[in-house]
Design an enzyme around this catalytic site. Structure first.
Site, short mmCIF file in Angstrom:
data_model
loop_
_atom_site.label_atom_id
_atom_site.label_comp_id
_atom_site.label_asym_id
_atom_site.label_seq_id
_atom_site.Cartn_x
_atom_site.Cartn_y
_atom_site.Cartn_z
CG HIS A 53 -2.29 0.65 0.88
ND1 HIS A 53 -3.34 0.64 1.75
CD2 HIS A 53 -2.72 1.38 -0.18
CE1 HIS A 53 -4.37 1.32 1.24
NE2 HIS A 53 -4.00 1.78 0.06
CG ASP A 63 -5.74 -0.14 5.11
OD1 ASP A 63 -5.39 -1.14 5.75
OD2 ASP A 63 -4.98 0.50 4.36
CG HIS A 119 -3.28 -2.34 8.85
ND1 HIS A 119 -3.51 -3.22 7.81
CD2 HIS A 119 -2.85 -3.10 9.89
CE1 HIS A 119 -3.22 -4.45 8.20
NE2 HIS A 119 -2.82 -4.42 9.46
CG ASP A 126 -2.02 1.98 5.50
OD1 ASP A 126 -1.74 1.10 6.34
OD2 ASP A 126 -2.44 1.72 4.36
CG HIS A 140 3.16 -1.72 4.08
ND1 HIS A 140 2.44 -2.89 3.97
CD2 HIS A 140 3.82 -1.80 5.26
CE1 HIS A 140 2.65 -3.65 5.04
NE2 HIS A 140 3.49 -3.01 5.82
CG ASP A 144 -4.75 -2.67 2.54
OD1 ASP A 144 -4.85 -3.91 2.43
OD2 ASP A 144 -3.79 -2.12 3.07
CG ASP A 201 -5.14 -5.02 5.11
OD1 ASP A 201 -6.00 -4.15 5.28
OD2 ASP A 201 -3.92 -4.80 5.22
CD GLU A 215 -0.32 -4.14 1.80
OE1 GLU A 215 0.00 -5.29 2.15
OE2 GLU A 215 0.44 -3.16 1.90
MN LIG Z 1 -3.15 -0.24 3.84
#
Ligand SMILES: [Mn+2]
Length: 302
Positions: free
Chosen positions: A93, A119, A121, A123, A136, A223, A225, A268
């Protein structure tokens, strides 16, 4: 109906993550027929030249990402200037710094960019706060103007995104420094808990209203994930209990029919962890849902 040519741009970067497997996402998605799937929706789809990170020419990981970001931004900006709609296929990412800097630079003469950031996360690290130093984990902070010059000040200016023009959806794994930065900037974060409580559809619609309010164009960085690992296990950093594919697909269908939807990025995907190709299938369905032209394909008259 969206008649713009859709240009696929491979962002071949794995150097931004600890596990570099995402670098091979674009060739893997290509092999698994992503262009054919998108063409079948009725879009005209072309491939741009892939942009590849070159770690051997860099002094360290961040340096490699900075050089890569500059070249990816230029490729995305040129695609837009050519009148095409970019779909960037990451890569880890860290690609987002380049992708959305290029879009922001293209839009700059007329106004601001809005962005939905799906996402697990946030980031939102900077080199000062990141224990892993993995780039990332830094692109959202960079686009908000925080971080190294090479990621945060492409084209010589910071703040590609204003805090009220971005919404994060699905966050469920993050560190205090990231949450503190986004909270200090007043960035709207819809955690996974909120998504489960209010539904993805309600959250996405609210996010879309926000990112389109004060902007001339908006995009989606997805993303993988952010999704539940049950639907997309082959990602760089899977985290349990995410957005379900079946909930996401009908909602994303509202993207491409909006003429102000300028670009999309998929990040990702890690083909080395994608046993059986299930995650590639999910990725294809997601981009097709978001980028289909908006009307059923007309059958050709005999
Ligand atoms: Mn990400």
């Amino acid at each position: 109906m969206n008649t713009r040519v859709l240009q696929l741009i491979g962002a071949e970067v794995g150097e931004g993550a600890s596990d570099g497997g995402c670098k091979w996402a674009q060739p893997a998605l290509r092999e698994r027929g992503i262009q054919l799937a998108l063409s079948a929706t009725g879009r005209v789809v072309t491939w741009g030249d892939p942009v590849t990170a070159q770690p051997l020419r860099a002094s360290n990981r961040l340096d490699a990402i900075e050089h890569f970001s500059l070249r990816l931004a230029a490729a995305v900006e040129k695609t837009l200037r050519d009148g095409k709609q970019p779909l960037v296929l990451g890569g880890d990412h860290s690609s987002a710094a380049g992708t959305w800097s290029g879009v922001a630079q293209f839009l700059r003469p007329v106004g601001r960019l809005g962005l939905i950031w799906i996402d697990a996360h946030m980031d939102a690290h900077t080199p000062q706060t990141s224990d892993s130093q993995a780039p990332h984990g830094m692109p959202l902070a960079a686009l908000l103007g925080h971080g190294s010059d090479g990621m945060a000040a492409l084209y010589g200016w910071r703040g590609k995104l204003l805090p009220h023009n971005v919404v994060v959806i699905g966050a469920r794994s993050y560190e205090p420094a990231e949450a503190e930065l986004l909270a200090a900037l007043n960035v709207r974060v819809m955690t996974m808990e909120e998504v489960l409580d209010r539904s993805f559809a309600v959250c996405f619609n609210e996010a879309r209203n926000q990112v389109t309010r004060d902007t001339v164009g908006w995009g989606l960085t997805l993303d993988l994930d952010g999704l539940d690992p049950l639907d997309a296990p082959g990602t760089g950093t899977p985290v349990e209990t995410g957005i379900r594919l079946a909930d996401a697909l009908p909602v994303l269908a509202q993207c491409s029919t909006d003429p102000t939807f300028v670009a999309m990025e998929l990040a990702e995907y890690n083909p080395l962890r994608d046993f059986g190709g299930h995650t590639a299938e999910a990725a294809k369905q997601l981009v097709c849902a978001a980028l289909a032209p908006g009307e059923p394909v007309q059958a050709l008259a005999a």
